[in-house]
Design a protein around this motif. Structure first.
Motif, PDB file in Angstrom:
ATOM      1  N   ASP A   1     -27.051  -8.868 122.262  1.00  0.00           N
ATOM      2  CA  ASP A   1     -26.341 -10.009 121.708  1.00  0.00           C
ATOM      3  C   ASP A   1     -26.958 -10.561 120.438  1.00  0.00           C
ATOM      4  O   ASP A   1     -26.257 -10.968 119.524  1.00  0.00           O
ATOM      5  N   LYS A   2     -28.257 -10.567 120.400  1.00  0.00           N
ATOM      6  CA  LYS A   2     -28.887 -11.190 119.233  1.00  0.00           C
ATOM      7  C   LYS A   2     -28.720 -10.333 117.978  1.00  0.00           C
ATOM      8  O   LYS A   2     -28.926 -10.811 116.877  1.00  0.00           O
ATOM      9  N   ASN A   3     -28.310  -9.079 118.163  1.00  0.00           N
ATOM     10  CA  ASN A   3     -28.087  -8.219 117.017  1.00  0.00           C
ATOM     11  C   ASN A   3     -26.636  -8.184 116.558  1.00  0.00           C
ATOM     12  O   ASN A   3     -26.296  -7.490 115.625  1.00  0.00           O
ATOM     13  N   ARG A   4     -25.792  -8.951 117.251  1.00  0.00           N
ATOM     14  CA  ARG A   4     -24.380  -8.981 116.858  1.00  0.00           C
ATOM     15  C   ARG A   4     -24.193  -9.479 115.442  1.00  0.00           C
ATOM     16  O   ARG A   4     -24.959 -10.297 114.966  1.00  0.00           O
ATOM     17  N   HIS A   5     -23.132  -9.011 114.842  1.00  0.00           N
ATOM     18  CA  HIS A   5     -22.815  -9.491 113.505  1.00  0.00           C
ATOM     19  C   HIS A   5     -22.554 -10.996 113.521  1.00  0.00           C
ATOM     20  O   HIS A   5     -21.886 -11.489 114.413  1.00  0.00           O
TER      21      HIS A   5
ATOM     22  N   GLY B   1     -10.164 -13.574 103.495  1.00  0.00           N
ATOM     23  CA  GLY B   1     -10.263 -13.026 104.841  1.00  0.00           C
ATOM     24  C   GLY B   1     -11.340 -13.716 105.649  1.00  0.00           C
ATOM     25  O   GLY B   1     -11.422 -13.559 106.857  1.00  0.00           O
ATOM     26  N   GLY B   2     -12.173 -14.480 104.973  1.00  0.00           N
ATOM     27  CA  GLY B   2     -13.216 -15.216 105.658  1.00  0.00           C
ATOM     28  C   GLY B   2     -14.406 -14.358 106.049  1.00  0.00           C
ATOM     29  O   GLY B   2     -15.313 -14.815 106.702  1.00  0.00           O
ATOM     30  N   LYS B   3     -14.411 -13.102 105.633  1.00  0.00           N
ATOM     31  CA  LYS B   3     -15.510 -12.233 106.026  1.00  0.00           C
ATOM     32  C   LYS B   3     -16.479 -12.083 104.865  1.00  0.00           C
ATOM     33  O   LYS B   3     -16.118 -11.670 103.779  1.00  0.00           O
ATOM     34  N   THR B   4     -17.706 -12.490 105.103  1.00  0.00           N
ATOM     35  CA  THR B   4     -18.718 -12.379 104.048  1.00  0.00           C
ATOM     36  C   THR B   4     -19.314 -10.984 104.088  1.00  0.00           C
ATOM     37  O   THR B   4     -19.841 -10.577 105.103  1.00  0.00           O
ATOM     38  N   PRO B   5     -19.211 -10.253 102.996  1.00  0.00           N
ATOM     39  CA  PRO B   5     -19.857  -8.944 103.005  1.00  0.00           C
ATOM     40  C   PRO B   5     -21.363  -9.090 103.126  1.00  0.00           C
ATOM     41  O   PRO B   5     -21.932 -10.074 102.647  1.00  0.00           O
ATOM     42  N   VAL B   6     -21.970  -8.152 103.808  1.00  0.00           N
ATOM     43  CA  VAL B   6     -23.404  -8.271 104.022  1.00  0.00           C
ATOM     44  C   VAL B   6     -24.133  -7.436 102.966  1.00  0.00           C
ATOM     45  O   VAL B   6     -23.631  -6.422 102.499  1.00  0.00           O
ATOM     46  N   LEU B   7     -25.279  -7.915 102.575  1.00  0.00           N
ATOM     47  CA  LEU B   7     -26.082  -7.242 101.551  1.00  0.00           C
ATOM     48  C   LEU B   7     -26.384  -5.808 101.944  1.00  0.00           C
ATOM     49  O   LEU B   7     -26.351  -4.899 101.137  1.00  0.00           O
ATOM     50  N   GLY B   8     -26.672  -5.617 103.217  1.00  0.00           N
ATOM     51  CA  GLY B   8     -26.986  -4.271 103.684  1.00  0.00           C
ATOM     52  C   GLY B   8     -27.371  -4.316 105.143  1.00  0.00           C
ATOM     53  O   GLY B   8     -27.547  -5.376 105.715  1.00  0.00           O
ATOM     54  N   ALA B   9     -27.474  -3.145 105.712  1.00  0.00           N
ATOM     55  CA  ALA B   9     -27.837  -3.072 107.123  1.00  0.00           C
ATOM     56  C   ALA B   9     -28.991  -2.112 107.314  1.00  0.00           C
ATOM     57  O   ALA B   9     -29.166  -1.170 106.567  1.00  0.00           O
ATOM     58  N   VAL B  10     -29.773  -2.408 108.317  1.00  0.00           N
ATOM     59  CA  VAL B  10     -30.922  -1.577 108.612  1.00  0.00           C
ATOM     60  C   VAL B  10     -30.709  -0.913 109.958  1.00  0.00           C
ATOM     61  O   VAL B  10     -30.090  -1.485 110.858  1.00  0.00           O
ATOM     62  N   ARG B  11     -31.163   0.299 110.090  1.00  0.00           N
ATOM     63  CA  ARG B  11     -31.045   1.004 111.375  1.00  0.00           C
ATOM     64  C   ARG B  11     -32.306   0.799 112.178  1.00  0.00           C
ATOM     65  O   ARG B  11     -33.403   0.920 111.667  1.00  0.00           O
ATOM     66  N   GLN B  12     -32.085   0.457 113.421  1.00  0.00           N
ATOM     67  CA  GLN B  12     -33.245   0.260 114.295  1.00  0.00           C
ATOM     68  C   GLN B  12     -33.040   1.026 115.587  1.00  0.00           C
ATOM     69  O   GLN B  12     -31.925   1.262 115.997  1.00  0.00           O
ATOM     70  N   GLY B  13     -34.133   1.360 116.218  1.00  0.00           N
ATOM     71  CA  GLY B  13     -34.060   2.011 117.517  1.00  0.00           C
ATOM     72  C   GLY B  13     -33.718   3.485 117.416  1.00  0.00           C
ATOM     73  O   GLY B  13     -33.498   4.025 116.366  1.00  0.00           O
TER      74      GLY B  13
ATOM     75  N   VAL C   1     -29.725  -9.349 105.747  1.00  0.00           N
ATOM     76  CA  VAL C   1     -29.699  -7.957 106.199  1.00  0.00           C
ATOM     77  C   VAL C   1     -29.368  -7.958 107.687  1.00  0.00           C
ATOM     78  O   VAL C   1     -29.874  -8.784 108.437  1.00  0.00           O
ATOM     79  N   GLU C   2     -28.489  -7.038 108.070  1.00  0.00           N
ATOM     80  CA  GLU C   2     -28.120  -6.952 109.479  1.00  0.00           C
ATOM     81  C   GLU C   2     -28.611  -5.664 110.098  1.00  0.00           C
ATOM     82  O   GLU C   2     -28.975  -4.733 109.405  1.00  0.00           O
ATOM     83  N   VAL C   3     -28.587  -5.641 111.395  1.00  0.00           N
ATOM     84  CA  VAL C   3     -28.870  -4.404 112.111  1.00  0.00           C
ATOM     85  C   VAL C   3     -27.551  -3.663 112.265  1.00  0.00           C
ATOM     86  O   VAL C   3     -26.555  -4.236 112.687  1.00  0.00           O
ATOM     87  N   ASP C   4     -27.539  -2.400 111.884  1.00  0.00           N
ATOM     88  CA  ASP C   4     -26.314  -1.607 111.972  1.00  0.00           C
ATOM     89  C   ASP C   4     -25.926  -1.407 113.420  1.00  0.00           C
ATOM     90  O   ASP C   4     -26.675  -0.837 114.200  1.00  0.00           O
ATOM     91  N   GLU C   5     -24.724  -1.861 113.758  1.00  0.00           N
ATOM     92  CA  GLU C   5     -24.276  -1.813 115.156  1.00  0.00           C
ATOM     93  C   GLU C   5     -24.033  -0.408 115.675  1.00  0.00           C
ATOM     94  O   GLU C   5     -23.990  -0.179 116.868  1.00  0.00           O
ATOM     95  N   THR C   6     -23.841   0.517 114.764  1.00  0.00           N
ATOM     96  CA  THR C   6     -23.592   1.875 115.225  1.00  0.00           C
ATOM     97  C   THR C   6     -24.856   2.480 115.816  1.00  0.00           C
ATOM     98  O   THR C   6     -24.814   3.475 116.505  1.00  0.00           O
TER      99      THR C   6
END
Ligand code: ZN
Length: 181
Positions: free
Chosen positions: A152-156, A169-181, A141-146
């Motif tokens: 830096d530590k939250n970068r994809h 394309g070498g890009k792994t789709p991410v399971l999902g993203a969480v919104r923080q802040g 799970v990633e932090v949504d960059e928007t």
């Protein structure tokens, strides 16, 4: 300045295609967690050895005299449970795609778990990791960059490391993203 891109959230069909079985989940976790190669979760040593006798296990000889052995789930919330990774991934995915959130009872019914406590405990651990320590989700799970600044530590992971595993394309789709802040 470039506008950060929203993370693509997997659809249910994409989920099933990406995670047909437990092995696929393990491989995905390892690729997301250690995009530059497996490192010791305890001391960060990148020179770990594959344990020939056990798949998905490695040994670090830097932080313990007899060698510290660890698996793909060491130090994550998936450790010490009897649920397969695929169940964890599915629950996390459900929690992320449902707009209003899902209750532990809904998760229990959807997943067909025998016990409510199991569902509750999984939801609780996933939610706590999303809020307190996203690293404990092993990069699935990633932090949504928007929604976050240029921390830096939250970068994809894709942007930090180039390609990981899957797809031309070498890009792994991410399971999902969480919104923080
Ligand atoms: Zn170590």
């Amino acid at each position: 300045m470039q506008k950060p891109k929203a993370v693509h959230q997997l659809t249910s069909a994409e989920f099933d295609e990406m995670f047909p079985d437990e092995e696929a989940c393990k491989a995905y976790l390892v690729a997301r967690r250690w995009p530059q190669g497996v490192c010791c979760p305890r001391c960060g040593n990148p020179g770990v050895y594959d344990l020939k006798s056990r798949k998905w296990h490695w040994q670090c000889s830097q932080c313990a005299p007899d060698g510290y052995r660890f698996s793909h789930i060491a130090g994550t919330i998936f450790e010490n449970t009897n649920k397969p990774l695929r169940d964890w991934f599915k629950v996390a995915h459900l929690m992320l795609v449902s707009k209003k959130g899902m209750s532990a009872l809904q998760i229990q019914r959807f997943m067909g778990f025998g016990s409510y406590e199991t569902a509750w405990s999984m939801c609780h651990k996933i939610r706590a990791a999303m809020v307190e320590d996203i690293g404990k989700l092993g990069g699935i799970v990633e932090v949504d960059e928007t929604c976050v600044g240029g921390n830096d530590k939250n970068r994809h992971i894709d942007k930090r490391s180039g390609k990981t595993g899957r797809g031309a394309g070498g890009k792994t789709p991410v399971l999902g993203a969480v919104r923080q802040g």
